[in-house]
Write an enzyme that holds these catalytic residues in place. Structure first.
Site, short mmCIF file in Angstrom:
data_model
loop_
_atom_site.label_atom_id
_atom_site.label_comp_id
_atom_site.label_asym_id
_atom_site.label_seq_id
_atom_site.Cartn_x
_atom_site.Cartn_y
_atom_site.Cartn_z
N HIS A 185 0.83 -1.21 0.00
CA HIS A 185 0.00 0.00 0.00
C HIS A 185 0.87 1.27 0.00
O HIS A 185 0.44 2.32 0.48
CB HIS A 185 -0.95 0.04 1.21
CG HIS A 185 -1.82 -1.15 1.34
ND1 HIS A 185 -3.06 -1.24 0.74
CD2 HIS A 185 -1.64 -2.33 1.99
CE1 HIS A 185 -3.60 -2.41 1.02
NE2 HIS A 185 -2.76 -3.09 1.77
N SER A 315 18.13 18.13 -16.32
CA SER A 315 17.35 19.36 -16.34
C SER A 315 18.11 20.44 -17.09
O SER A 315 19.33 20.51 -17.05
CB SER A 315 17.06 19.82 -14.91
OG SER A 315 16.47 21.11 -14.90
N LYS A 321 21.12 17.49 -11.82
CA LYS A 321 19.93 16.64 -11.64
C LYS A 321 20.05 15.39 -12.53
O LYS A 321 20.42 15.47 -13.70
CB LYS A 321 18.68 17.43 -12.00
CG LYS A 321 17.39 16.83 -11.46
CD LYS A 321 16.25 17.84 -11.61
CE LYS A 321 15.00 17.38 -10.87
NZ LYS A 321 14.40 16.21 -11.51
N GLU A 328 11.20 6.18 -17.73
CA GLU A 328 10.14 6.98 -18.37
C GLU A 328 9.94 6.55 -19.82
O GLU A 328 8.80 6.41 -20.29
CB GLU A 328 10.51 8.46 -18.29
CG GLU A 328 10.47 9.02 -16.88
CD GLU A 328 11.16 10.36 -16.74
OE1 GLU A 328 11.63 10.89 -17.77
OE2 GLU A 328 11.24 10.88 -15.61
#
Length: 459
Positions: A185, A315, A321, A328
């Site tokens: 969960h 980025s 970053k 993705e």
């Protein structure tokens, strides 16, 4: 320009084109979108034409010299020499007739060039009478769909999935000793090892591979021999089995005539089942990729349990970053496969009487799904999994601070007291050990004896 003629009359074709009148008409009347008929379908059609010519010669239906020229021209198409000569869009007649004729015309014109004749003359090789002998678009095109899909799975997708399986198995072994917090969960749960977590990914992948392999026998059944409506009109009774035998010998896959040609022309259950298996694989890959990017989130304000490979700047504005880009990309591909499957499912339902007329759409979507999935899986394996590293300090710290370790004490102090200890630790911001000692449930020695995460792993 030169003039070519078909049953509709005369039409001008560019001198540089190997195609003929029917292809030119399709270019004129179906200038829809930019999606061209997939080359794997074109190459599969050329394989059929080559085998058909040699079989027809063996059956005494085609002059051996003509068959040899057709075979040689078709081999050039299969090899990709004339890929630019197949410009037709996916959005054409639903039987794929125009792409079938595109292949017939290119092979015929090329064969005639080999015979010293000019393009467009249809002599000595005729695109319908000779190249298409014993066939209809209605049986040749769905057969090419099956051949193209089977080859794409065997040569592209299954090797890519095996590569991914190998990387996941390696990580399963590498991570076998690393105990971490489990999660259900999205909340803290009892511990497991990072290796156990990855072993689940291996099992999911293997189930998906098995489901894909289960669809292959359906793809080996070809509609050849059915011709226009499934009756085999204008086709020698031995033609289909002989062509399938040649394709089997050439490609190493057990192609055979479909048991029922009427179903093979009007339905596409085999490709629908393949699409469903691809969707199932996409589902598993979404889960795997999402787990990895969740575990790699941070590095300081997320879970931070994994270190992603630093492949490229993440980025344009935030220096340093690193983003989960491979995850993705893989999940976007999987979403596309879900969309393709929906289109295929609807298209496969549109068989009317003796023919399904959504064949090009099914071919385009199924081959896109296979190719995208193979490419994305290999990229994810090479550019994410291979150099994925555990953040051992973070794993250890999270494990030590986990409140759900209290589950190990339930057999000793009972569920209610264990729950009270966890709630006290959470409320006071202290360790479980401090909470249990404060509540007087166990002595320090007893707590240390029973609280052993390594004994909670089911190993």
């Amino acid at each position: 320009m030169r003039q070519e003629k078909d049953s509709m009359g005369v039409i001008e074709v560019n001198d540089d084109a190997l195609w003929g009148a029917q292809t030119q008409r399709s270019l004129r009347y179906f200038a829809i979108g930019t999606e061209q008929m997939p080359l794997p379908v074109i190459h599969a059609l050329a394989r059929i034409k080559r085998a058909a010519a040699l079989v027809n010669a063996g059956l005494g239906l085609l002059d051996e010299a003509l068959a040899e020229k057709i075979s040689d021209a078709a081999a050039e198409v299969v090899a990709g020499r004339w890929d630019t000569q197949f410009p037709l869009r996916v959005w054409q007649t639903g039987s794929g007739t125009q792409s079938n004729m595109n292949v017939n015309e290119v092979i015929a014109n090329r064969a005639n060039e080999m015979a010293g004749q000019s393009r467009g003359g249809k002599t000595p090789v005729h695109p319908n009478d000779h190249v298409n002998l014993g066939q209809s678009s209605n049986d040749a095109f769905p057969s090419a769909m099956h051949i193209a899909a089977a080859l794409a799975i065997h040569r592209g997708l299954l090797p890519a999935l095996a590569h991914l399986e190998g990387e996941l198995e390696r990580k399963t072994g590498d991570f076998a000793h690393l105990i971490k917090v489990g999660r259900t969960h999205l909340m803290d749960a009892v511990p497991l090892t990072l290796g156990q977590e990855f072993s689940g990914y291996v099992a999911q992948l293997r189930q998906g591979i098995h489901a894909l392999e289960q669809t292959l026998p359906g793809l080996y059944a070809l509609a050849l021999g059915g011709t226009a409506v499934g009756t085999g009109l204008n086709c020698h009774p031995d033609f289909a089995s002989a062509v399938c035998a040649r394709l089997h010998a050439e490609l190493g896959l057990p192609f055979r005539p479909a048991a029922n040609a009427f179903a093979a022309l009007a339905g596409h259950e085999a490709l629908l089942q393949l699409s469903a298996a691809l969707r199932g694989m996409a589902m598993s890959l979404i889960k795997i990729a999402n787990d990895i990017r969740w575990m790699a989130s941070g590095p300081r304000a997320g879970l931070g349990e994994l270190h992603l490979p630093e492949n490229e700047p993440g980025s344009s504005i935030m220096p340093g970053k690193v983003n989960p880009t491979q995850a993705e990309a893989l999940t976007m591909v999987c979403v596309q496969i879900y969309g393709n499957d929906a289109a295929i499912a609807f298209a496969a339902s549109q068989g009317n009487f003796e023919l399904n007329v959504y064949k090009p759409l099914i071919a385009y979507n199924i081959l896109q799904s296979i190719a995208l999935l193979g490419d994305a899986v290999r990229s994810f394996s090479d550019h994410c999994l291979r150099d994925l590293q555990p953040a051992e300090d973070q794993l250890r710290q999270s494990m030590e601070e986990s409140l759900m370790l209290v589950t190990a004490l339930t057999p000793v102090i009972g569920y209610e007291r264990a729950a009270a200890a966890a709630q006290h630790a959470h409320r006071e911001g202290c360790t479980l050990r401090a909470a249990v000692l404060h509540l007087g449930h166990l002595s320090a020695e007893e707590f240390d004896r029973y609280m052993r995460p390594e004994r909670m792993l089911g190993l």
